[in-house]
Enzyme design. Structure first.
Site, PDB file in Angstrom:
ATOM      1  CB  CYS A   2      -0.868   0.049   1.245  1.00 41.67           C
ATOM      2  SG  CYS A   2      -1.950  -1.356   1.415  1.00 41.67           S
ATOM      3  NE  ARG A  27       4.946   1.648  -1.299  1.00 42.15           N
ATOM      4  CZ  ARG A  27       5.826   1.781  -0.325  1.00 42.15           C
ATOM      5  NH1 ARG A  27       6.925   2.452  -0.544  1.00 42.15           N
ATOM      6  NH2 ARG A  27       5.604   1.282   0.866  1.00 42.15           N
ATOM      7  CD1 TRP A  74       0.050  -5.952  -3.188  1.00 46.92           C
ATOM      8  CD2 TRP A  74       0.057  -6.593  -1.035  1.00 46.92           C
ATOM      9  NE1 TRP A  74       0.595  -7.200  -3.119  1.00 46.92           N
ATOM     10  CE2 TRP A  74       0.615  -7.626  -1.823  1.00 46.92           C
ATOM     11  CE3 TRP A  74      -0.034  -6.779   0.345  1.00 46.92           C
ATOM     12  CZ2 TRP A  74       1.076  -8.828  -1.278  1.00 46.92           C
ATOM     13  CZ3 TRP A  74       0.425  -7.978   0.890  1.00 46.92           C
ATOM     14  CH2 TRP A  74       0.965  -8.980   0.080  1.00 46.92           C
ATOM     15  CG  ASN A  99       0.134   2.403   3.640  1.00 46.06           C
ATOM     16  OD1 ASN A  99      -0.905   2.445   2.999  1.00 46.06           O
ATOM     17  ND2 ASN A  99       1.285   2.907   3.198  1.00 46.06           N
ATOM     18  N   GLY A 100      -0.761  -0.922   6.548  1.00 44.26           N
ATOM     19  CA  GLY A 100      -0.460  -1.766   7.703  1.00 44.26           C
ATOM     20  C   GLY A 100      -1.610  -2.715   7.980  1.00 44.26           C
ATOM     21  CD  GLU A 482      17.573 -13.504  -6.341  1.00 47.00           C
ATOM     22  OE1 GLU A 482      16.971 -13.926  -5.349  1.00 47.00           O
ATOM     23  OE2 GLU A 482      17.247 -12.454  -6.931  1.00 47.00           O
ATOM     24  CE  LYS A 486      14.519 -11.822  -8.708  1.00 50.12           C
ATOM     25  NZ  LYS A 486      15.012 -11.039  -7.604  1.00 50.12           N
ATOM     26  CD  GLU A 489      10.543 -11.843  -7.822  1.00 52.15           C
ATOM     27  OE1 GLU A 489       9.840 -11.247  -7.018  1.00 52.15           O
ATOM     28  OE2 GLU A 489      11.790 -11.853  -7.749  1.00 52.15           O
ATOM     29  CG  HIS A 505      19.768 -37.911  -2.498  1.00 46.74           C
ATOM     30  ND1 HIS A 505      20.135 -39.178  -2.107  1.00 46.74           N
ATOM     31  CD2 HIS A 505      20.919 -37.209  -2.659  1.00 46.74           C
ATOM     32  CE1 HIS A 505      21.460 -39.238  -1.999  1.00 46.74           C
ATOM     33  NE2 HIS A 505      21.948 -38.046  -2.338  1.00 46.74           N
ATOM     34  CE  LYS A 603      11.977  -2.857  -5.121  1.00 45.86           C
ATOM     35  NZ  LYS A 603      12.744  -4.008  -5.623  1.00 45.86           N
TER      36      LYS A 603
HETATM   37  C1  F6R Z   1      12.343 -10.673  -4.942  1.00 39.69           C
HETATM   38  C2  F6R Z   1      12.266  -9.611  -3.969  1.00 39.69           C
HETATM   39  C3  F6R Z   1      11.829  -9.951  -2.583  1.00 39.69           C
HETATM   40  C4  F6R Z   1      12.569  -9.068  -1.558  1.00 39.69           C
HETATM   41  C5  F6R Z   1      12.006  -9.311  -0.149  1.00 39.69           C
HETATM   42  C6  F6R Z   1      12.772  -8.530   0.885  1.00 39.69           C
HETATM   43  O1  F6R Z   1      12.787 -10.197  -6.179  1.00 39.69           O
HETATM   44  O2  F6R Z   1      12.505  -8.474  -4.267  1.00 39.69           O
HETATM   45  O3  F6R Z   1      11.997 -11.297  -2.316  1.00 39.69           O
HETATM   46  O4  F6R Z   1      13.926  -9.378  -1.613  1.00 39.69           O
HETATM   47  O5  F6R Z   1      10.660  -8.943  -0.114  1.00 39.69           O
HETATM   48  O6  F6R Z   1      12.731  -7.165   0.612  1.00 39.69           O
HETATM   49  P1  F6R Z   1      13.783  -6.181   1.267  1.00 39.69           P
HETATM   50  O7  F6R Z   1      15.123  -6.519   0.675  1.00 39.69           O
HETATM   51  O8  F6R Z   1      13.323  -4.807   0.875  1.00 39.69           O
HETATM   52  O9  F6R Z   1      13.754  -6.422   2.732  1.00 39.69           O
END
Ligand code: F6R
Length: 608
Positions: A2, A27, A74, A99-100, A482, A486, A489, A505, A603
């Site tokens: 949000c 975000r 969100w 927000n929250g 990772e 990527k 997502e 295994h 984000k």
């Molecule tokens: C994936 C991604 C998320 C963030 C996670 C932590 O591409 O961006 O997995 O890494 O939400 O976010 P931060 O680093 O802002 O604590």
């Protein structure tokens, strides 16, 4: 997640608020809304979907107003819908954005229904409007009503509120959810993200937990949790337009991938000298403190956690320190035992991730020597709440999928491994070797970006699949994880990562012509073992896409072998991650997904 923006001005604020919402689109959100004070009434517009749809409504209705609040939502409580979108209101008089999460919303909702309030949404936020209305009807000002509401609200919140009876002031409150005031000329703003108001001002006041503020076009007053008026520091930040616009790139993610050589230079610059890392780059006294550290605990989420997993290996190999690593969301719930002389490290791009902040706050109650954060946002809560910090200096990361933040976190964590080793007077030759390799890293990343063409050619054969497997061994396993994160997502392809030796295994059962296998094969002491693991895949009809050291001469048949530039072994995870980012991006491009704002994601994840 949000986003809140609010404005009190001597000019019309509708356009400014929508502009701010656009700036917060990165975000992640599912609906947007605005409430604009028009003296006799409040214009209340909401839309499910993109901010553009809200803007279309604004263009049609042309509301004029000098005081307003707006929001991107969100969904947490209640589905994404126009009815659940903010602002929420009480009896056409009090309007709020939030927000929250209000944790005790069920009880509060019931009690407000008892007072005769009707709820139109399924959210936990609407009750805040009713609670304010209830206390204002008892004769309290909006400011006093906010304090009375705060006594009842449990959980995290940033709130902005306006009242039909006051066309001059708005009231905001913060508790564990970011909120700041922006100081303009003849106008003031409040926002959850400085980017939302960066076009209007460069002067910000970051509110603290418990703060409530009353804001008008020409003044603001801040009160702390005990309702005492306080002065908070004004922070000047220049957020250039270049940093927050896509330029000639198709997506922010693409721009951020190709910005990585410069971003890594910015992480390293001024932090190494000669054959070593400089002293105290994590803050005054950090080098002395590092000499005492005997153990490390890392907490982080998602991509940042993967950076931590690579670093755990560096701490052990370079600084000879044992390291435990936890998902921030799990750490508090496993009853962690903290040995003497342990350092807690948090890693976060945003510095506002609720799980990471909660883990830090829990850790502060334990007997850690100190807390240290690796973070990209200097004004973040994490930066303020940690004893020591190193900023990654990557510049704003707008794409939801983390790219340059990850790469720069790794560079920063290598600086930390070197600093710990230096404070303990360990491995001087190795430190010198890695320091020199760090200087060359931006150039090697640039070289690895040149593999784009080969990767573009691979992308179609992955874009038409439903699953993918990523393999790496040792320090490359977190990079494989990772890579899988990527891909899933942004392309919505199901992807998993395994240490290659684990395949036999169980997961080997998944291998067939529909399971592309993406493997990392750098030069290492276990390179031959990894190649044998990959042969097992080939023998079962799997298609291999191998990112390998030039010395690897494997016949991948239907797949592809991509030779990677050479660099110091300890830095290869950083370099091998680059083609995986490009691959995910190119695959998502072919699948036509919303790359910068993937479905369901946000984000900066400011709820636990
Ligand atoms: C994936 C991604 C998320 C963030 C996670 C932590 O591409 O961006 O997995 O890494 O939400 O976010 P931060 O680093 O802002 O604590």
């Amino acid at each position: 997640m949000c986003g809140i923006i609010a404005a009190a001005s001597t000019r019309n604020v509708g356009k400014l608020l929508v502009q701010g919402l656009h700036k917060m689109e990165y975000r992640g959100y599912d609906s947007a809304g605005i409430a604009l004070h028009q003296n006799e009434s409040i214009a209340h517009l909401r839309a499910l979907g993109k901010v553009q749809l809200l803007e279309n409504k604004m263009i049609a209705e042309k509301p004029k107003s000098k005081l307003g609040i707006a929001h991107t939502r969100w969904a947490t409580h209640g589905e994404p819908s126009e009815i659940n979108a903010h602002p929420h209101k009480s009896k056409d008089s009090v309007y709020i954005v939030h927000n929250g999460i209000i944790e005790n919303y069920v009880d509060l909702r019931e009690s407000l229904i008892g007072y005769g309030y009707e709820f139109s949404s399924q959210t936990d936020s609407e009750l805040i409007a009713h609670l304010l209305d209830l206390h204002m009807n008892e004769g309290n000002s909006m400011l006093d009503a906010m304090y009375l509401a705060k006594e009842k609200l449990e959980g995290a919140y940033a709130i902005a509120a306006i009242d039909i009876k006051d066309n001059t002031n708005l009231v905001v409150a913060r508790n564990k959810s970011p909120l700041l005031i922006g100081l303009g000329t003849d106008e003031m703003f409040a926002a959850s993200d400085p980017l939302a108001i960066a076009q209007m001002t460069n002067d910000f006041i970051f509110l603290e937990d418990g703060d409530v503020a009353e804001i008008s076009a020409n003044s603001y007053k801040i009160f702390d949790s005990s309702k005492k008026e306080v002065t908070r520091e004004v922070t000047h930040i220049d957020i250039s337009n270049q940093a927050t616009s896509k330029g000639d790139y198709r997506h922010f993610m693409e721009k951020e991938i190709y910005e990585q050589p410069e971003a890594v230079s910015n992480t390293i610059d001024g932090r190494i000298g000669g054959e070593d890392v400089l002293d105290n780059i994590f803050g005054l006294g950090s080098s002395d403190l590092f000499a005492k550290v005997k153990r490390i605990q890392i907490v982080a989420c998602g991509t940042s956690l993967h950076a931590g997993r690579v670093a755990a290996n560096w701490f052990s190999s370079i600084a000879e320190l044992p390291c435990q690593i936890d998902y921030a969301s799990e750490y508090r719930y496993r009853n962690p035992h903290v040995d003497d002389d342990s350092l807690i490290i948090t890693i976060s791009q945003s510095g506002e991730t609720a799980d990471t902040l909660a883990a830090l706050s829990y850790a502060k109650e334990k007997n850690y020597l100190a807390s240290l954060a690796i973070c990209n946002v200097p004004t973040s809560s994490l930066a303020r709440e940690s004893d020591f910090v190193l900023f990654t200096n990557a510049g704003p990361e707008i794409g939801v999928a983390s790219t340059k933040a990850f790469t720069t976190q790794l560079a920063a964590l290598m600086l930390l491994a070197l600093s710990l080793a230096k404070s303990k007077d360990l491995n001087p030759k190795l430190r010198g070797r890695i320091t020199n390799a760090l200087r060359l890293l931006p150039e090697i990343i640039s070289e690895s970006l040149l593999q784009k063409e080969q990767i573009v050619a691979i992308a179609p054969s992955i874009a038409n699949k439903d699953n993918a497997l990523f393999l790496g061994r040792g320090i490359f396993y977190p990079i494989a994880k990772e890579g899988a994160l990527k891909l899933k997502e942004i392309s919505y392809i199901h992807a998993e990562a395994y240490p290659a030796g684990e395949l036999k295994h169980g997961p080997l059962a998944l291998i067939d012509e529909n399971m592309p296998v993406i493997a990392l094969a750098p030069e290492s002491e276990i390179a031959e073992k990894l190649i044998s693991n990959l042969e097992e895949v080939k023998a079962r009809g799997g298609t291999l896409y191998v990112f390998a050291d030039p010395s690897v001469k494997m016949d991948v048949k239907a797949g592809e072998l991509v030779h990677m530039p050479k660099c110091d072994f300890f830095l290869t995870p950083i370099v091998y991650n680059i083609p995986l980012q490009i691959l995910s991006y190119e695959v998502a491009l072919l699948r036509g997904t919303d790359i910068d704002q993937p479905r369901n994601l946000a984000k900066s994840v400011t709820v636990e």
